[in-house]
Motif scaffolding. Structure first.
Motif, short mmCIF file in Angstrom:
data_model
loop_
_atom_site.label_atom_id
_atom_site.label_comp_id
_atom_site.label_asym_id
_atom_site.label_seq_id
_atom_site.Cartn_x
_atom_site.Cartn_y
_atom_site.Cartn_z
N LYS A 1 -9.02 3.55 -5.34
CA LYS A 1 -7.69 2.98 -5.57
C LYS A 1 -7.76 1.96 -6.71
CE LYS A 1 -4.00 0.36 -3.39
NZ LYS A 1 -3.57 -0.33 -2.18
N ARG B 1 -2.82 11.74 -1.19
CA ARG B 1 -4.04 11.63 -0.39
C ARG B 1 -5.30 11.47 -1.24
NH1 ARG B 1 -3.62 11.24 5.09
NH2 ARG B 1 -5.68 12.14 5.07
N HIS C 1 0.83 -1.20 0.00
CA HIS C 1 0.00 0.00 0.00
C HIS C 1 0.87 1.26 0.00
CE1 HIS C 1 -3.73 2.11 0.43
NE2 HIS C 1 -3.23 2.80 1.43
N GLU D 1 -12.90 14.68 2.37
CA GLU D 1 -11.49 15.10 2.34
C GLU D 1 -10.94 14.99 0.92
OE1 GLU D 1 -7.01 13.95 3.90
OE2 GLU D 1 -8.66 12.58 4.34
N SER E 1 -4.06 7.51 0.35
CA SER E 1 -5.48 7.85 0.27
C SER E 1 -6.30 6.89 1.11
CB SER E 1 -5.95 7.79 -1.19
OG SER E 1 -7.33 8.02 -1.27
N SER E 2 -7.29 7.44 1.76
CA SER E 2 -8.19 6.60 2.56
C SER E 2 -9.29 6.01 1.70
CB SER E 2 -8.81 7.46 3.68
OG SER E 2 -9.54 8.53 3.10
N TYR E 3 -9.28 6.32 0.42
CA TYR E 3 -10.36 5.92 -0.48
C TYR E 3 -9.88 4.86 -1.43
CZ TYR E 3 -14.20 6.64 -3.82
OH TYR E 3 -15.27 6.48 -4.64
#
Length: 166
Positions: free
Chosen positions: A93, A130, A4, A46, A164-166
């Motif tokens: 992603k 991000r 990741h 975000e 990135s949290s996505y």
């Protein structure tokens, strides 16, 4: 090391030049006055905010092509030369990011996943930022490796490094 954090091997800019050298050179520019670009699914707040910031930093020209109005209009999309170069920010992603054998390039401090599509077009996707941003380039305009320079400058300015949290 987590895949990741290092999703692909980053190559110097010369790899982009080599990858694109075999694509036929074309000096024409599309005459479209707008481009149909489907925005990605609504990203988290975000990510959407970072994409809006990127939208404001994007250059007016890329590879000598003028910015084109997108339909529908969205802070998540941009285009140049009709649909010759299309950007979508806030994509989920990409599965190819998990492949450690996938090739990539680093342009002005921004890592890009490099994929040649079956139709001869290219897809570049930012990594280690991000928000994920993809740039689709038609095969006629993929010969201008400098196109990622302006886009990388905008990405570096608007989208911080990180995962990135996505």
């Amino acid at each position: 090391m987590s895949l990741h954090r290092r999703p692909f091997r980053v190559r110097p800019m010369s790899a982009v030049l080599a990858a694109m050298a075999f694509v036929a050179l074309s000096a024409c520019s599309p005459g479209d006055s707008e481009a149909r670009v489907d925005p990605p699914p609504t990203p988290p707040a975000e990510v959407a905010g970072l994409c809006a910031a990127l939208h404001g930093e994007l250059p007016e020209t890329v590879a000598g092509l003028a910015r084109t109005r997108t339909e529908p209009e969205s802070a998540l999309t941009a285009a140049w030369g009709g649909s010759a170069i299309v950007l979508r920010c806030g994509i989920p992603k990409p599965p190819a990011m998990a492949d450690p054998k996938q090739e990539g390039v680093n342009v002005n401090g921004v890592a890009w996943l490099l994929e040649k599509l079956d139709n001869g077009d290219f897809r570049f996707t930012t990594g280690l930022r991000r928000a994920y941003t993809e740039v689709l380039v038609d095969k006629e305009h993929a010969t201008d490796a400098g196109m990622l320079v302006g886009l990388s400058t905008a990405v570096a300015k608007a989208v911080p490094e990180g995962v990135s949290s996505y």
